[in-house]
Design a protein around this motif. Sequence first.
Motif, short mmCIF file in Angstrom:
data_model
loop_
_atom_site.label_atom_id
_atom_site.label_comp_id
_atom_site.label_asym_id
_atom_site.label_seq_id
_atom_site.Cartn_x
_atom_site.Cartn_y
_atom_site.Cartn_z
N GLY A 729 -11.20 23.40 1.74
CA GLY A 729 -12.28 22.75 1.01
C GLY A 729 -12.97 23.64 0.01
N ARG A 730 -12.25 24.67 -0.46
CA ARG A 730 -12.87 25.59 -1.42
C ARG A 730 -12.80 25.06 -2.85
N ALA A 731 -11.90 24.15 -3.10
CA ALA A 731 -11.76 23.53 -4.42
C ALA A 731 -10.94 22.26 -4.25
N ASP A 732 -10.95 21.43 -5.30
CA ASP A 732 -10.19 20.18 -5.28
C ASP A 732 -8.89 20.29 -6.06
N LEU A 733 -8.87 21.17 -7.05
CA LEU A 733 -7.69 21.37 -7.88
C LEU A 733 -7.46 22.86 -8.04
N ILE A 734 -6.21 23.24 -8.28
CA ILE A 734 -5.84 24.65 -8.42
C ILE A 734 -5.24 24.87 -9.80
N ALA A 735 -5.86 25.74 -10.58
CA ALA A 735 -5.33 26.06 -11.91
C ALA A 735 -4.47 27.32 -11.83
N ILE A 736 -3.24 27.20 -12.25
CA ILE A 736 -2.28 28.30 -12.22
C ILE A 736 -2.02 28.76 -13.65
N GLY A 737 -2.29 30.02 -13.93
CA GLY A 737 -2.13 30.55 -15.28
C GLY A 737 -0.87 31.35 -15.47
N ARG A 738 -0.94 32.64 -15.15
CA ARG A 738 0.18 33.53 -15.43
C ARG A 738 1.44 33.16 -14.64
N ALA A 739 1.25 32.63 -13.44
CA ALA A 739 2.42 32.25 -12.65
C ALA A 739 3.19 31.13 -13.33
N HIS A 740 2.51 30.28 -14.11
CA HIS A 740 3.20 29.24 -14.87
C HIS A 740 3.94 29.84 -16.07
N LEU A 741 3.41 30.93 -16.61
CA LEU A 741 4.14 31.61 -17.68
C LEU A 741 5.40 32.26 -17.12
N HIS A 742 5.29 32.79 -15.93
CA HIS A 742 6.43 33.41 -15.27
C HIS A 742 7.47 32.36 -14.88
N ASN A 743 6.98 31.21 -14.45
CA ASN A 743 7.88 30.16 -13.95
C ASN A 743 7.27 28.80 -14.28
N PRO A 744 7.64 28.19 -15.42
CA PRO A 744 7.08 26.88 -15.79
C PRO A 744 7.32 25.80 -14.73
N ALA A 745 8.38 25.94 -13.92
CA ALA A 745 8.68 24.96 -12.87
C ALA A 745 8.10 25.39 -11.53
N TRP A 746 7.00 26.11 -11.56
CA TRP A 746 6.34 26.64 -10.37
C TRP A 746 6.13 25.54 -9.32
N THR A 747 5.62 24.39 -9.74
CA THR A 747 5.30 23.32 -8.80
C THR A 747 6.55 22.72 -8.19
N LEU A 748 7.55 22.45 -9.02
CA LEU A 748 8.78 21.85 -8.50
C LEU A 748 9.51 22.80 -7.57
N HIS A 749 9.46 24.08 -7.86
CA HIS A 749 10.13 25.05 -6.98
C HIS A 749 9.42 25.12 -5.63
N ALA A 750 8.10 24.96 -5.64
CA ALA A 750 7.38 24.91 -4.36
C ALA A 750 7.80 23.68 -3.57
N ALA A 751 8.01 22.56 -4.26
CA ALA A 751 8.47 21.34 -3.59
C ALA A 751 9.88 21.52 -3.04
N ALA A 752 10.75 22.15 -3.83
CA ALA A 752 12.13 22.35 -3.40
C ALA A 752 12.20 23.26 -2.18
N GLU A 753 11.30 24.21 -2.10
CA GLU A 753 11.30 25.17 -1.00
C GLU A 753 11.10 24.46 0.34
N ILE A 754 10.34 23.38 0.34
CA ILE A 754 10.09 22.64 1.59
C ILE A 754 10.87 21.33 1.65
N GLY A 755 11.70 21.08 0.63
CA GLY A 755 12.51 19.87 0.63
C GLY A 755 11.74 18.61 0.34
N TYR A 756 10.62 18.73 -0.39
CA TYR A 756 9.80 17.56 -0.70
C TYR A 756 10.23 16.97 -2.04
N ARG A 757 10.42 15.65 -2.09
CA ARG A 757 10.82 14.98 -3.32
C ARG A 757 9.97 13.74 -3.60
#
Length: 810
Positions: A729-757
């Motif tokens: 409950g520290r925040a409602d949304l998470i802003a990702i900066g440099r990690a998105h520059l490193h990996n634009p598919a950051w969110t999808l890769h997190a989903a793939a890691e747990i098999g979520y589609r």
Amino acid sequence: MTSQEATARSARVDAGLPSLKIAVIGGGPGGLYFAALAKQLDPRREVTAFERNAADMTFGFGVVFSDETLDGITAADPAIFAEMEAQFARWSDIDIHYRGQVLTSGGHGFAAIERRTLLNILQTRCAQLGVDVRYETIAPAAEELARTHDLVVAADGVNSVTRKARPEAYGPDLDVRNCRYMWLATDKIFDAFTFIVAETAFGPIQVHAYPFSSERSTFIVEMSEKTWCNAGFDTFAAEELTVGQSDTKSVELCAGLLGEHLEGHQLLTNNSRWIQFSTVRNTSWRDGNIVLLGDAAHTAHFSIGSGTKLAMEDSLALAASLTVDDRDVAQALLRYEQERRPVVESTQRAAQASLEWFESIEHSVGQEPPQFGFNLLTRSRRVTYNNLRDRDPEYIDTLNDWYHRAQPADSTEQPPRPMFEPYRIANTRLKNRIVAAPVATYSATDGIVGDAELARLAGAALGGAGLVMTGMTAVSAAGRVTPACAGLYAPEQIFAYRRIANLVHNNTTAAIGVQLNHSGRKGATTVPTAGTVGTSLGDKGWETVGPSPIAFGDLPAPRELDASELEGIAEDFARAARAADTAGFDVLEIQAGHGFLLSTFLSPLTNQRTDDFGGSLRNRLRFPLQVIDAVRVAWPKGKALLVRISAVDWHPGGTTIDDAVAIARAFAEHGVDAIDVSSGEVVADERPEYGRGYQTPFAERIRADVGITTIAVGAISSDDDANSILLAGRADLIAIGRAHLHNPAWTLHAAAEIGYRGAGGQWPTLYAAGSAKPPTAGRARPQLALFGETEHDIHQRWRPGASAVTEAAR
């Protein structure tokens, strides 16, 4: 020690070379453990320890160890460990008592022992090894001992006389905190590490309790200064106490306030009185052949471990460094500090986060019990969502279910992680909680964005982020930071942004937002090549403006804006907001942080006006609120309006978190839907306390006190941290900066890691073939054991007379 070093050391011993003469100041666990190790590793060493108290005199009650520390003790001196092991209370659960519920997380692993018992073990071991321990003897000054000994180890505690005698050598920094706490014990036997949060008429009181023997538990009572004074403890504490005497009046009041949790058991004292915790840091731990050890060198708040644990780790590390080459003490002490300091500083960072969480616990009290419990467990940022999942999967599954049910009925799907829950700001629905943070690409020409910005935003949108934000977009040509900054003040700029918005809408399920900005005194600079600010364009630039003629670093001082000019700038923002709507943006963010124009009106460091727009916070808010009001009229009501702020200036006299709460509350009252909580970059000589998620506590405080949607940003790079922040409950949304520059598919890769589609991690059609995790190298392993691996029971409780009992056996 390598085999070569061991061989060389043996050769020195065989050659009869003289060994070290060592003095230890302080006969606590740290000093005695080092003395025993030093003597054990080379019996020829002459080791003398000085302890001002009698051998049977000790303060405190129980000492807690982690499995990691115990592994080191086992290897270093099995004899000491065997004696400790026989006396341990062991358990693996953490219980949190809050609002009539007991929340339990398992799989942690703790061992505790009575401090007096530990001292007896170490005293006996020192006697067996031939250490000369001189009880009831005040040690000579360290400098005096240094003239007659090869090494002096100052283990003389948090109030170290050695450190105080030579501040110029050690560079001490003592940070005295406001909370009051008292060490007590009880004859109630807790069977797990127990946190109690009692909401009293005076304010919240927290208890840190754990068993340490078959008859006793440690019971530390802690509270804010406000609660302490409200309850009248300050009156009792004003009375003079002799050495060893306890504050019995306070103890009696504590027993009354916490009687429900003591269940008729007694509180026991041992020099128990109110203390303010001091975080001790030193620039150096060494002064010639003198070295600080344990609390003399550093402290870490008791809520994440014991000082004894750290001191004994110090002792082990120092003994190991000396063993490499005990004839070069200076080199050994240098090696010790270089290897040990990063470990200690990491612990101190975690302890600081934990300490500050407990200091401000009143802002977390009020959360639902499941969320409050998780918030408490993850307060130090060392324990995280994934860490707890590894320890106790059922606990996290239960929390995930609670979190999903606590959300507005916006989806029938139950995602496997909080970050994939949808979220709604105004009428804008986001498919998940991840925001691609505003990042400046400095790729525009005449304020017109090009393919570079298109590639960044499209990449993050195709990569799964729920919301992608443009970098700072100027509301006027004079509001640009550099000539390469984007703008929304000309028709061709609208067309360029519409092209990007259409691409995002037509090819992804992401929302897209724009950040509107006026550079203020940070304008007319070159594109930064290092850091966040370029150099002045000089004659090739344009006039910069601000609330007061105060320069940022080496940049020219801005011209002070006349009150009549402010209305025109507010209209620039409104005009840009209408342009943003025409361009097809779903979300608009006003940049009121990072030392740009609106930020400089808010901060007392940069706004020193004497008219209606300066002075009090109410006046400093006047112009930013004027801009927000103008934008709110121009921007469609159903579309989300965000504001980014610098919650603190990281500089004395600057904006504080209390100011930030007031600012956020005023913004919410004027129609802002969410606060994007950043910090700093307001003055050049700021001193931020960088670290993983270091700005998140500001978002948490604003969310708790104002009740507005907050976005956490800053050094957040893992899905583990994102899920931890959301679930706590520290925040409602998470802003990702440099990690998105490193990996634009950051969110999808997190989903793939747990098999979520599911919908929150939906792969776009053109990437669908890559939605499964790629195959990796490896081979099937043969079964080479007659019996399978024994399952470890994650719920172990302490029961006197047994090493542990499982939850099922309770």
